[in-house]
Write an enzyme that holds these catalytic residues in place. Structure first.
Site, PDB file in Angstrom:
ATOM      1  N   ALA A   1      -1.478 -46.030  14.414  1.00  0.00           N
ATOM      2  CA  ALA A   1      -2.582 -45.643  13.526  1.00  0.00           C
ATOM      3  C   ALA A   1      -2.011 -45.292  12.167  1.00  0.00           C
ATOM      4  CB  ALA A   1      -3.353 -44.454  14.116  1.00  0.00           C
TER       5      ALA A   1
ATOM      6  N   GLY B   1      -3.315 -43.218   8.620  1.00  0.00           N
ATOM      7  CA  GLY B   1      -4.313 -42.449   7.889  1.00  0.00           C
ATOM      8  C   GLY B   1      -3.977 -42.364   6.427  1.00  0.00           C
TER       9      GLY B   1
ATOM     10  N   VAL C   1       1.210 -42.991  12.502  1.00  0.00           N
ATOM     11  CA  VAL C   1       1.533 -42.644  13.885  1.00  0.00           C
ATOM     12  C   VAL C   1       2.174 -43.859  14.548  1.00  0.00           C
ATOM     13  CG1 VAL C   1       0.624 -41.886  16.114  1.00  0.00           C
ATOM     14  CG2 VAL C   1      -0.374 -41.003  13.992  1.00  0.00           C
TER      15      VAL C   1
ATOM     16  N   LYS D   1       4.671 -38.888  14.658  1.00  0.00           N
ATOM     17  CA  LYS D   1       3.739 -38.810  13.530  1.00  0.00           C
ATOM     18  C   LYS D   1       4.521 -38.366  12.303  1.00  0.00           C
ATOM     19  CE  LYS D   1      -0.766 -36.806  12.305  1.00  0.00           C
ATOM     20  NZ  LYS D   1      -1.885 -35.945  12.796  1.00  0.00           N
TER      21      LYS D   1
ATOM     22  N   ASP E   1     -11.780 -30.813  14.991  1.00  0.00           N
ATOM     23  CA  ASP E   1     -11.940 -32.262  14.802  1.00  0.00           C
ATOM     24  C   ASP E   1     -11.980 -32.976  16.155  1.00  0.00           C
ATOM     25  OD1 ASP E   1     -12.371 -34.534  13.269  1.00  0.00           O
ATOM     26  OD2 ASP E   1     -10.239 -34.985  13.060  1.00  0.00           O
TER      27      ASP E   1
END
Length: 592
Positions: free
Chosen positions: A15, A17, A22, A37, A130
């Site tokens: 991933a 962001g 990640v 991460k 979250d």
């Protein structure tokens, strides 16, 4: 391939962001896959970002629980800040729900596991802030783990402070957070409710095409309405979703532990475990949901009762359960008066044809063949003389009546068994005194009619009055009402008041769902640069900002847009019930 970071070799990007990346990485010692991460290189000079990243690692490392992804290490090296966490081989809830809705038993299992993890997080004084499908991981063996504490914060220990910064994913924010109130544990529980609704329906509970529409849905949309009237979803689980998604945080379970307590009886009746979830992950089409466990009534000792000289055997016959009556989607007002109903659950709801309620089956008494002749009715109270005997002419008529008569009383909703009744000897002819005694009410067989129950839901929400009495705000679960016809009124200040009639059967449960959106039209306003908006001469709002649609009753309206420098523009707009449209207005257009 990226350079090793913190002794971890990244080799598969999972991933990306705005601030972090990640990876799936490999840690040579002790020889395991991990999640890595790292802060993106362009953020390496941002000390505030680095400090926030390190706060995430510090907070997450405090929690050690099987339902929370474990943080193994964190630090900085020449390539920047990094965090090393447990790697979960599987997929996240977002990818799982993308396949379709989960069976109710599996959704309840996932919710329980997530609640256990959240309880451990809260026990450390941490708010996640979250919770969303992407942050709930499901392993190949059916384990469920919370992850990503990037927006986590320490829970306030004293009185509520100043309005908090709105942080998180819009479609999973609690209404109080959207309004600017400080977040609390109940805000995380609201997010769990949104996850539950998404698992049960296969689509997000509040996500819409625009941020404004999403926030409006969080503040006003009753996402549990569609769950309550869905026959595939256990009633208790739909009720729990409604409580978790209550707009007022005081009406939700206050802790994850309380949520687990509420889930206990549901999961007992609809069992599922990690092995069931793992089987579903491997092949959803071959998954067979466990059979619901019926709740057996507790046995009670038989009570002695008076037995007549010639006993009558009675069979109890259950009246057929009436089909669910689906309530009224108020878009067709004339249809409501005729008892037709629809329930919206498309992006908002789904249309289902209503079913007319059938009356309860009549009570039927079977009598021996010898009673085929006309049987005179027993005398009423007015036929009894003051001395307790029958009036002369009626006593003579009773003496000449057939020997086989109906027994003194037939238990309510009972049916005589003809085969057994024919084996008994005919009832002996009774004296005047016995006939007088038969007119007295039997305490064992005379009772008030059974009440019924009514569940009420509305989109987006409504205050509900039943027969004029305010009964609360939707969704309402299991209201006990006398059997018969009741008037149900829905009130929402932004919608016309709507009234329907519903028939509640004795001992039966009815469900009523109404979409108030079908009473009105909705207009999304896009105004440039901005204007004060008035509807039919009454000021409504300033746009932008606009976080809710303009709601209009069906018909023609006059919209006025006023800007101090650009003047005023009027637009006539006709809209129909249930219609939704976007209106764009540029006040600077055509000006020099």
């Amino acid at each position: 391939m990226p350079e090793p970071i913190g002794g971890i070799q990244p080799f598969a990007e999972l991933a990306r962001g705005r601030a972090t990346v990640v990876y799936k990485g490999y840690q040579r010692d002790p020889g395991r896959f991990v999640l890595l991460k790292v802060v993106r290189p362009e953020g390496g000079e941002d000390e505030a970002l680095i400090a926030r990243f390190e706060d995430e690692a510090r907070l997450a490392a405090r929690v050690r629980h099987p339902n929370v992804v474990a943080v193994l290490n964190a630090g900085r090296d020449g390539l920047g800040a990094y965090l090393v966490a447990e790697f979960v081989e599987g997929l996240d809830l977002r990818a799982l729900v993308a396949r379709g809705a989960l069976p109710a038993a599996l959704a309840a299992y996932v919710l329980a596991e997530a609640a256990r993890g959240l309880d451990a997080v809260h026990a450390e004084g941490i708010l996640h802030r979250d919770l969303k499908p992407a942050n709930l991981l499901v392993s190949e063996d059916g384990a469920v783990k919370l992850t990503d504490f990037g927006l986590a914060s320490l829970a306030p220990s004293g009185e509520e402070g100043a309005p908090a910064e709105v942080r998180g994913t819009l479609a999973y924010l609690a209404p109080e957070v959207v309004r600017g109130d400080p977040p609390g544990r109940a805000a995380d529980l609201f997010a769990l409710g949104a996850l539950l609704a998404e698992m049960l329906t296969g689509r997000p509970a509040f996500a819409r095409d625009t941020d404004g529409a999403t926030l409006d849905a969080v503040l006003h949309h009753d996402s549990a309405a569609a769950l309550i009237v869905d026959p595939r979803i256990p009633t208790a689980l739909a009720d729990l979703a409604g409580r978790l998604l209550a707009k007022d945080p005081q009406h939700r379970p206050q802790t994850a532990s309380a949520l687990l307590d509420a889930l206990g009886p549901i999961r007992t009746q609809h069992p599922a475990d990690a092995a069931d979830l793992a089987a579903f992950l491997r092949d959803p089409s071959s998954y067979v949901p466990p059979q619901p466990v019926a709740e057996l009534p507790a046995e009670s000792p038989a009570e002695p009762s008076a037995v007549p000289a010639q006993p009558v055997v009675v069979e109890r016959v259950e009246a057929p359960r009436r089909r669910m009556w689906w309530g009224v989607a108020a878009g067709v007002l004339a249809a409501a008066a005729l008892g037709l109903a629809t329930v919206l659950t498309g992006p908002l709801s789904r249309d289902d044809a209503s079913q007319e309620v059938s009356p309860p089956a009549p009570i039927v008494a079977a009598v021996p063949d010898s009673a085929d002749a006309d049987v005179p009715p027993l005398p009423d109270e007015a036929s009894i003389a003051p001395d307790g005997t029958l009036a002369r002419d009626e006593a003579e008529q009773a003496a000449s009546s057939p020997a086989d008569v109906l027994p003194d009383a037939i238990p309510e909703a009972g049916v005589l068994n003809p085969a057994v009744a024919q084996e008994t000897e005919p009832v002996a002819e009774r004296s005047d005194e016995s006939l007088v005694a038969s007119t007295e009410p039997n305490a064992e067989t005379t009772s008030e009619p059974l009440p019924g129950t009514l569940r009420v839901a509305a989109e987006p929400w409504a205050r509900v009055r039943i027969d004029g009495e305010l009964r609360g705000t939707t969704p309402l679960a299991a209201l006990t009402l006398p059997a018969g016809t009741h008037t149900v009124t829905f009130e929402n200040p932004e919608f016309p008041t709507h009234t329907v009639r519903v028939e509640v059967g004795a001992g039966e449960e009815e469900r009523l769902a109404v979409s108030l959106w079908q009473l009105v039209g909705r207009v999304e306003l896009v105004v440039s640069p901005w204007a004060e908006v008035a509807v039919d001469g009454r000021v409504w709002d300033t746009v932008p900002p606009q976080q809710r649609p303009l709601i209009l009753t069906p018909g023609e309206h006059r919209l006025t847009f006023t800007h101090p420098a650009l003047g005023t523009r009027e637009i006539s707009l006709r809209i129909a019930a249930g219609e939704s449209r976007t209106l764009r207005v540029n006040l600077a257009e055509g000006r020099p």
